[in-house]
Design a protein around this motif. Sequence first.
Motif, mmCIF file in Angstrom:
data_model
loop_
_atom_site.group_PDB
_atom_site.id
_atom_site.type_symbol
_atom_site.label_atom_id
_atom_site.label_comp_id
_atom_site.label_asym_id
_atom_site.label_seq_id
_atom_site.Cartn_x
_atom_site.Cartn_y
_atom_site.Cartn_z
ATOM 1 N N ALA A 160 0.808 -1.224 0.000
ATOM 2 C CA ALA A 160 0.000 0.000 0.000
ATOM 3 C C ALA A 160 0.840 1.273 0.000
ATOM 4 O O ALA A 160 0.419 2.292 -0.554
ATOM 5 C CB ALA A 160 -0.929 0.002 1.210
ATOM 6 N N PHE A 161 2.015 1.237 0.608
ATOM 7 C CA PHE A 161 2.826 2.451 0.776
ATOM 8 C C PHE A 161 4.253 2.244 0.277
ATOM 9 O O PHE A 161 5.218 2.396 1.051
ATOM 10 C CB PHE A 161 2.837 2.873 2.249
ATOM 11 N N PRO A 162 4.427 1.913 -1.003
ATOM 12 C CA PRO A 162 5.789 1.834 -1.536
ATOM 13 C C PRO A 162 6.387 3.236 -1.621
ATOM 14 O O PRO A 162 5.669 4.235 -1.466
ATOM 15 C CB PRO A 162 5.580 1.237 -2.930
ATOM 16 N N PRO A 163 7.695 3.352 -1.847
ATOM 17 C CA PRO A 163 8.283 4.691 -2.037
ATOM 18 C C PRO A 163 7.508 5.461 -3.108
ATOM 19 O O PRO A 163 7.175 4.929 -4.160
ATOM 20 C CB PRO A 163 9.714 4.376 -2.477
ATOM 21 N N ARG A 164 7.241 6.708 -2.829
ATOM 22 C CA ARG A 164 6.317 7.504 -3.638
ATOM 23 C C ARG A 164 7.072 8.534 -4.463
ATOM 24 O O ARG A 164 7.820 9.343 -3.914
ATOM 25 C CB ARG A 164 5.318 8.186 -2.706
ATOM 26 N N ASP A 165 6.855 8.492 -5.763
ATOM 27 C CA ASP A 165 7.508 9.429 -6.677
ATOM 28 C C ASP A 165 6.448 10.389 -7.208
ATOM 29 O O ASP A 165 5.641 10.046 -8.069
ATOM 30 C CB ASP A 165 8.170 8.663 -7.832
ATOM 31 N N ASP A 166 6.421 11.600 -6.675
ATOM 32 C CA ASP A 166 5.412 12.577 -7.084
ATOM 33 C C ASP A 166 5.707 13.205 -8.437
ATOM 34 O O ASP A 166 4.873 13.946 -8.972
ATOM 35 C CB ASP A 166 5.276 13.672 -6.023
ATOM 36 N N THR A 167 6.862 12.922 -9.013
ATOM 37 C CA THR A 167 7.162 13.484 -10.334
ATOM 38 C C THR A 167 6.526 12.667 -11.451
ATOM 39 O O THR A 167 6.093 13.221 -12.464
ATOM 40 C CB THR A 167 8.685 13.563 -10.561
ATOM 41 N N THR A 168 6.443 11.351 -11.272
ATOM 42 C CA THR A 168 5.871 10.489 -12.327
ATOM 43 C C THR A 168 4.445 10.048 -12.025
ATOM 44 O O THR A 168 3.702 9.700 -12.927
ATOM 45 C CB THR A 168 6.726 9.236 -12.508
ATOM 46 N N ARG A 169 4.061 10.046 -10.741
ATOM 47 C CA ARG A 169 2.749 9.560 -10.313
ATOM 48 C C ARG A 169 2.474 8.149 -10.819
ATOM 49 O O ARG A 169 1.350 7.836 -11.218
ATOM 50 C CB ARG A 169 1.641 10.511 -10.758
ATOM 51 N N LYS A 170 3.483 7.304 -10.794
ATOM 52 C CA LYS A 170 3.311 5.922 -11.214
ATOM 53 C C LYS A 170 3.248 5.000 -10.005
ATOM 54 O O LYS A 170 3.753 5.306 -8.938
ATOM 55 C CB LYS A 170 4.462 5.500 -12.139
ATOM 56 N N GLY A 171 2.603 3.846 -10.215
ATOM 57 C CA GLY A 171 2.542 2.828 -9.192
ATOM 58 C C GLY A 171 1.418 3.052 -8.200
ATOM 59 O O GLY A 171 0.574 3.939 -8.348
ATOM 60 N N VAL A 172 1.405 2.214 -7.166
ATOM 61 C CA VAL A 172 0.394 2.306 -6.112
ATOM 62 C C VAL A 172 0.728 3.496 -5.223
ATOM 63 O O VAL A 172 1.828 3.585 -4.675
ATOM 64 C CB VAL A 172 0.353 0.995 -5.291
ATOM 65 N N ARG A 173 -0.233 4.390 -5.077
ATOM 66 C CA ARG A 173 -0.014 5.634 -4.343
ATOM 67 C C ARG A 173 -1.176 5.815 -3.358
ATOM 68 O O ARG A 173 -2.172 6.463 -3.669
ATOM 69 C CB ARG A 173 0.074 6.814 -5.310
#
Length: 357
Positions: free
Chosen positions: A42-55
């Motif tokens: 549910a909380f993988p490392p979050r990349d706000d530049t690409t908005r990819k993956g589970v967020r």
Amino acid sequence: MFKGLTLLLLLISSTVQAEPWPGEQWPTGAIITNTEALENYAFPPRDDTTRKGVRTDALLIIRDGQIIYERYAGPTNAQTPHLTWSISKTLMATVLGVAYGEGLFKLEDPAAKFYPPLAKHPDIKLADLLHWASGLDWQEDYEYAPLKSSVVAMLYTRGHRDMAAFTANHDSYAPPGQAFRYSSGDSNLLAAALKNIVGPQRYADYPWTALFEPLGIRHAVWETDATGTFVASSYAYLTARDLARVGLLMARDGRWNERQLLPKDWLAFNLKPFAGYKAHQDEAVPGGQWWLNRAADGAASPWPDAPADTFAALGHWGQAMYVIPSEKLLIVRYGDDRDGSYRHNELLKRVMQAVRP
């Protein structure tokens, strides 16, 4: 005889009092600690530049009326009214359930009785709109096909000022009540019908007086279009804890404390699979503006790692509220998933692993 009756009444009273209900705040139960696999998903490392993956923006787990897990990410916290997207549809169905309990309409009523612009489609019933089975030729396409999308036109371009009228002006592709076609327009027709169901004087406050205030929801926001009609398809905002109150209402058969807020036959309608549904892989089965973890049309249940009685309110970009009566569980998950990588069954599987001994 009287001693026995008194003892029975005391036992009943103690049982009722032992059932946890939220007041201004939710009570807290035994916090689960076996959460590594759940949080990794549910909380993988979050990349706000690409908005990819589970967020995941919020994850709240409640068992038997008590919070056992809560975490937030991004700009969201426990006080943030989060955009629910299509969970708004389920909220409108719940508001309508209160009106149904007041005896203000019947499921078999023609929708045009309460929304006259539907006179060109006289055979559409309120039940058909609740099943997303109006028969109107609607295209529920999003970012991947905006030019042919009915919902994009309704929300953002030529239909945005009067969304129900825009929907009612569509032609039919099938007789009402026979075929499922998911439609944000159908949900906005319900919002327009509610205006005449409860009367214009009550309408603007009705979601609050009928549902939010009895449940203790203090900070809900629900946008309207230019006609003052609630955008039931998309634009309700609630905190995770407040949305969970709606889930608890459903988990406890429409009862809030000692008040039967939703009639039991309304819940039975909400949670009965629509007979006209043709199964699609990994897609939950539609009920009355709720989604069901049920086998249908020869297909397996969509969320095989969750109990069969699981049902949910779902929205764009990963918004979800799951209710699991057999486990006394409800889960609110807000997200910002832009690439479709989030999977309901995967989250549910890891929640079940975390909460079971």
